[in-house]
Motif scaffolding. Structure first.
Motif, PDB file in Angstrom:
ATOM      1  N   THR A 185       0.847  -1.190   0.000  1.00  0.00           N
ATOM      2  CA  THR A 185       0.000   0.000   0.000  1.00  0.00           C
ATOM      3  C   THR A 185       0.886   1.245   0.000  1.00  0.00           C
ATOM      4  O   THR A 185       2.030   1.197   0.469  1.00  0.00           O
ATOM      5  CB  THR A 185      -0.898   0.038   1.243  1.00  0.00           C
ATOM      6  OG1 THR A 185      -0.067   0.149   2.404  1.00  0.00           O
ATOM      7  CG2 THR A 185      -1.784  -1.195   1.336  1.00  0.00           C
ATOM      8  N   PRO A 186       0.371   2.367  -0.506  1.00  0.00           N
ATOM      9  CA  PRO A 186       1.161   3.599  -0.474  1.00  0.00           C
ATOM     10  C   PRO A 186       1.616   3.970   0.947  1.00  0.00           C
ATOM     11  O   PRO A 186       2.738   4.434   1.133  1.00  0.00           O
ATOM     12  CB  PRO A 186       0.200   4.647  -1.045  1.00  0.00           C
ATOM     13  CG  PRO A 186      -0.732   3.876  -1.918  1.00  0.00           C
ATOM     14  CD  PRO A 186      -0.904   2.549  -1.235  1.00  0.00           C
ATOM     15  N   GLU A 187       0.755   3.737   1.916  1.00  0.00           N
ATOM     16  CA  GLU A 187       1.099   4.060   3.311  1.00  0.00           C
ATOM     17  C   GLU A 187       2.258   3.196   3.803  1.00  0.00           C
ATOM     18  O   GLU A 187       3.160   3.675   4.496  1.00  0.00           O
ATOM     19  CB  GLU A 187      -0.137   3.884   4.215  1.00  0.00           C
ATOM     20  CG  GLU A 187      -1.286   4.823   3.898  1.00  0.00           C
ATOM     21  CD  GLU A 187      -2.111   4.453   2.660  1.00  0.00           C
ATOM     22  OE1 GLU A 187      -2.829   5.331   2.163  1.00  0.00           O
ATOM     23  OE2 GLU A 187      -2.025   3.295   2.179  1.00  0.00           O
ATOM     24  N   GLU A 188       2.217   1.911   3.464  1.00  0.00           N
ATOM     25  CA  GLU A 188       3.293   0.996   3.857  1.00  0.00           C
ATOM     26  C   GLU A 188       4.604   1.395   3.171  1.00  0.00           C
ATOM     27  O   GLU A 188       5.669   1.405   3.784  1.00  0.00           O
ATOM     28  CB  GLU A 188       2.918  -0.439   3.491  1.00  0.00           C
ATOM     29  CG  GLU A 188       3.943  -1.466   3.897  1.00  0.00           C
ATOM     30  CD  GLU A 188       3.826  -1.923   5.334  1.00  0.00           C
ATOM     31  OE1 GLU A 188       4.820  -2.463   5.836  1.00  0.00           O
ATOM     32  OE2 GLU A 188       2.771  -1.741   5.938  1.00  0.00           O
ATOM     33  N   ILE A 189       4.527   1.728   1.893  1.00  0.00           N
ATOM     34  CA  ILE A 189       5.717   2.161   1.151  1.00  0.00           C
ATOM     35  C   ILE A 189       6.294   3.414   1.796  1.00  0.00           C
ATOM     36  O   ILE A 189       7.500   3.503   2.028  1.00  0.00           O
ATOM     37  CB  ILE A 189       5.376   2.403  -0.339  1.00  0.00           C
ATOM     38  CG1 ILE A 189       5.118   1.050  -1.022  1.00  0.00           C
ATOM     39  CG2 ILE A 189       6.492   3.173  -1.039  1.00  0.00           C
ATOM     40  CD1 ILE A 189       4.510   1.156  -2.401  1.00  0.00           C
ATOM     41  N   MET A 190       5.434   4.369   2.111  1.00  0.00           N
ATOM     42  CA  MET A 190       5.883   5.615   2.737  1.00  0.00           C
ATOM     43  C   MET A 190       6.613   5.317   4.047  1.00  0.00           C
ATOM     44  O   MET A 190       7.693   5.856   4.301  1.00  0.00           O
ATOM     45  CB  MET A 190       4.675   6.532   2.981  1.00  0.00           C
ATOM     46  CG  MET A 190       5.026   7.868   3.564  1.00  0.00           C
ATOM     47  SD  MET A 190       5.921   8.862   2.360  1.00  0.00           S
ATOM     48  CE  MET A 190       6.347  10.237   3.396  1.00  0.00           C
ATOM     49  N   ALA A 191       6.040   4.457   4.871  1.00  0.00           N
ATOM     50  CA  ALA A 191       6.666   4.109   6.145  1.00  0.00           C
ATOM     51  C   ALA A 191       8.018   3.437   5.930  1.00  0.00           C
ATOM     52  O   ALA A 191       8.988   3.737   6.629  1.00  0.00           O
ATOM     53  CB  ALA A 191       5.736   3.195   6.948  1.00  0.00           C
ATOM     54  N   ARG A 192       8.091   2.551   4.949  1.00  0.00           N
ATOM     55  CA  ARG A 192       9.340   1.838   4.690  1.00  0.00           C
ATOM     56  C   ARG A 192      10.428   2.763   4.144  1.00  0.00           C
ATOM     57  O   ARG A 192      11.571   2.699   4.579  1.00  0.00           O
ATOM     58  CB  ARG A 192       9.100   0.696   3.710  1.00  0.00           C
ATOM     59  CG  ARG A 192       8.292  -0.447   4.288  1.00  0.00           C
ATOM     60  CD  ARG A 192       8.005  -1.494   3.232  1.00  0.00           C
ATOM     61  NE  ARG A 192       7.150  -2.561   3.738  1.00  0.00           N
ATOM     62  CZ  ARG A 192       6.653  -3.528   2.981  1.00  0.00           C
ATOM     63  NH1 ARG A 192       6.925  -3.563   1.681  1.00  0.00           N
ATOM     64  NH2 ARG A 192       5.890  -4.453   3.505  1.00  0.00           N
ATOM     65  N   VAL A 193      10.095   3.608   3.169  1.00  0.00           N
ATOM     66  CA  VAL A 193      11.143   4.432   2.547  1.00  0.00           C
ATOM     67  C   VAL A 193      11.572   5.580   3.452  1.00  0.00           C
ATOM     68  O   VAL A 193      12.733   5.984   3.409  1.00  0.00           O
ATOM     69  CB  VAL A 193      10.768   4.949   1.136  1.00  0.00           C
ATOM     70  CG1 VAL A 193      10.518   3.794   0.186  1.00  0.00           C
ATOM     71  CG2 VAL A 193       9.609   5.901   1.160  1.00  0.00           C
ATOM     72  N   THR A 194      10.676   6.100   4.275  1.00  0.00           N
ATOM     73  CA  THR A 194      11.092   7.170   5.184  1.00  0.00           C
ATOM     74  C   THR A 194      11.842   6.596   6.385  1.00  0.00           C
ATOM     75  O   THR A 194      12.597   7.304   7.031  1.00  0.00           O
ATOM     76  CB  THR A 194       9.894   8.022   5.666  1.00  0.00           C
ATOM     77  OG1 THR A 194       8.928   7.169   6.277  1.00  0.00           O
ATOM     78  CG2 THR A 194       9.282   8.785   4.510  1.00  0.00           C
ATOM     79  N   GLY A 195      11.652   5.301   6.634  1.00  0.00           N
ATOM     80  CA  GLY A 195      12.369   4.650   7.729  1.00  0.00           C
ATOM     81  C   GLY A 195      13.784   4.249   7.363  1.00  0.00           C
ATOM     82  O   GLY A 195      14.567   3.851   8.214  1.00  0.00           O
ATOM     83  N   ASP A 196      14.134   4.341   6.074  1.00  0.00           N
ATOM     84  CA  ASP A 196      15.468   3.964   5.605  1.00  0.00           C
ATOM     85  C   ASP A 196      16.192   5.209   5.110  1.00  0.00           C
ATOM     86  O   ASP A 196      16.178   5.533   3.930  1.00  0.00           O
ATOM     87  CB  ASP A 196      15.358   2.931   4.478  1.00  0.00           C
ATOM     88  CG  ASP A 196      16.700   2.394   4.020  1.00  0.00           C
ATOM     89  OD1 ASP A 196      17.744   2.825   4.580  1.00  0.00           O
ATOM     90  OD2 ASP A 196      16.717   1.552   3.105  1.00  0.00           O
ATOM     91  N   ALA A 197      16.818   5.909   6.041  1.00  0.00           N
ATOM     92  CA  ALA A 197      17.503   7.166   5.708  1.00  0.00           C
ATOM     93  C   ALA A 197      18.782   6.946   4.904  1.00  0.00           C
ATOM     94  O   ALA A 197      19.349   7.890   4.360  1.00  0.00           O
ATOM     95  CB  ALA A 197      17.818   7.932   6.986  1.00  0.00           C
ATOM     96  N   SER A 198      19.232   5.695   4.789  1.00  0.00           N
ATOM     97  CA  SER A 198      20.478   5.415   4.079  1.00  0.00           C
ATOM     98  C   SER A 198      20.313   5.472   2.564  1.00  0.00           C
ATOM     99  O   SER A 198      21.290   5.474   1.833  1.00  0.00           O
ATOM    100  CB  SER A 198      21.021   4.043   4.489  1.00  0.00           C
ATOM    101  OG  SER A 198      20.168   3.019   4.010  1.00  0.00           O
ATOM    102  N   VAL A 199      19.065   5.493   2.085  1.00  0.00           N
ATOM    103  CA  VAL A 199      18.812   5.479   0.648  1.00  0.00           C
ATOM    104  C   VAL A 199      18.174   6.804   0.230  1.00  0.00           C
ATOM    105  O   VAL A 199      17.158   7.213   0.785  1.00  0.00           O
ATOM    106  CB  VAL A 199      17.870   4.307   0.264  1.00  0.00           C
ATOM    107  CG1 VAL A 199      17.606   4.301  -1.234  1.00  0.00           C
ATOM    108  CG2 VAL A 199      18.454   2.981   0.714  1.00  0.00           C
ATOM    109  N   GLU A 200      18.786   7.445  -0.762  1.00  0.00           N
ATOM    110  CA  GLU A 200      18.229   8.682  -1.306  1.00  0.00           C
ATOM    111  C   GLU A 200      17.191   8.323  -2.357  1.00  0.00           C
ATOM    112  O   GLU A 200      17.434   7.496  -3.225  1.00  0.00           O
ATOM    113  CB  GLU A 200      19.349   9.523  -1.928  1.00  0.00           C
ATOM    114  CG  GLU A 200      18.923  10.907  -2.324  1.00  0.00           C
ATOM    115  CD  GLU A 200      20.068  11.741  -2.892  1.00  0.00           C
ATOM    116  OE1 GLU A 200      19.771  12.744  -3.546  1.00  0.00           O
ATOM    117  OE2 GLU A 200      21.245  11.373  -2.703  1.00  0.00           O
ATOM    118  N   ARG A 201      16.010   8.926  -2.265  1.00  0.00           N
ATOM    119  CA  ARG A 201      14.903   8.638  -3.185  1.00  0.00           C
ATOM    120  C   ARG A 201      14.595   9.876  -4.021  1.00  0.00           C
ATOM    121  O   ARG A 201      13.714  10.660  -3.680  1.00  0.00           O
ATOM    122  CB  ARG A 201      13.655   8.220  -2.403  1.00  0.00           C
ATOM    123  CG  ARG A 201      13.865   7.092  -1.410  1.00  0.00           C
ATOM    124  CD  ARG A 201      13.894   5.748  -2.082  1.00  0.00           C
ATOM    125  NE  ARG A 201      13.999   4.694  -1.075  1.00  0.00           N
ATOM    126  CZ  ARG A 201      14.006   3.416  -1.350  1.00  0.00           C
ATOM    127  NH1 ARG A 201      13.923   3.024  -2.611  1.00  0.00           N
ATOM    128  NH2 ARG A 201      14.108   2.524  -0.408  1.00  0.00           N
TER     129      ARG A 201
END
Length: 171
Positions: free
Chosen positions: A105-121
Motif C-alpha cells: 500500500t502507499p502508506e506501507e511504502i511511505m513508512a518503509r522508505v522514510t524509515g530507511d535514511a540510508s537510501v536517497e529517493r
C-alpha cells in the motif's frame, strides 16, 4: 525451470531487496540488485548518475545489466522500480526467469522508505511524498500488471519469501 532466475520487480519500498536476499539464501542462488550493480560499476550513486549523465544514460545502463543477467542462471534479481516496465528489459530478464511483482500500500511504502535514511529517493524529493508515491504507482499499474502480483503489506519478509518459493517451486 529448476535453475531459472527469480526476478523481483515493483515499486520502491515493496521489499524486493530484503525478500530477494532471503530467497537467495533459501535456494543457494546469487543475489543481485540491479541498482547496486550499476552503482558499483559506475562508481556513482543513482542520484549522481541522473544529475551528471541524465536519465537516458541510466536507462541504457539498466538495459545492459538486464541483457547480461538474462543470460545467467541461479540468480535472484532485485530490479530498480522502472527497469521491468521497459519491454526489452522484461524480455531479456524474463527469458530465463520467473518474474514476480511485489506490491504494498502507499502508506506501507511511505513508512518503509522514510524509515530507511540510508537510501536517497530522488523521485520523492518534490512536493508531498505520499502524493508522489500514489501518482507514480498509478502510472506504473499497467506495466506491473503483466507480472504475478505478491502483496507484501502486513507480511514479514519471511512470509513473502515463503510464498514466492511456493509459487516458484510449483512450476
Amino acid at each position: 525451470m529448476a535453475r531459472a532466475n527469480i526476478i523481483l520487480t515493483g515499486f520502491m519500498g515493496t521489499g524486493k531487496t530484503t525478500v530477494g536476499k532471503l530467497l537467495a539464501k533459501y535456494l543457494g542462488y546469487l543475489f543481485v540488485d540491479t541498482d547496486e550493480l550499476i552503482q558499483a560499476r559506475s562508481g556513482q550513486t543513482i542520484p549522481e548518475i541522473f544529475r551528471e549523465k541524465g536519465e537516458a544514460a541510466f536507462r541504457r545502463m539498466e538495459a545492459d545489466i538486464a541483457r547480461e543477467l538474462g543470460g545467467m542462471e541461479r540468480l535472484i534479481v532485485s530490479t530498480g522500480g522502472r527497469l521491468m516496465l521497459d519491454e526489452g528489459n522484461a524480455a531479456a530478464l524474463g527469458a530465463n526467469g520467473r518474474v514476480f511483482c511485489l506490491q504494498a500500500t502507499p502508506e506501507e511504502i511511505m513508512a518503509r522508505v522514510t524509515g530507511d535514511a540510508s537510501v536517497e529517493r530522488p523521485l520523492l524529493q518534490a512536493g508531498s511524498p505520499i502524493d508522489r508515491i500514489v501518482e507514480l504507482m498509478q502510472e506504473r499499474t499497467e506495466g506491473y500488471a503483466r507480472f504475478t502480483q505478491i502483496l507484501t503489506s502486513d507480511k514479514t519478509p519471511e512470509e513473502v519469501a515463503r510464498c514466492l518459493l511456493d509459487l516458484y517451486q510449483a512450476d
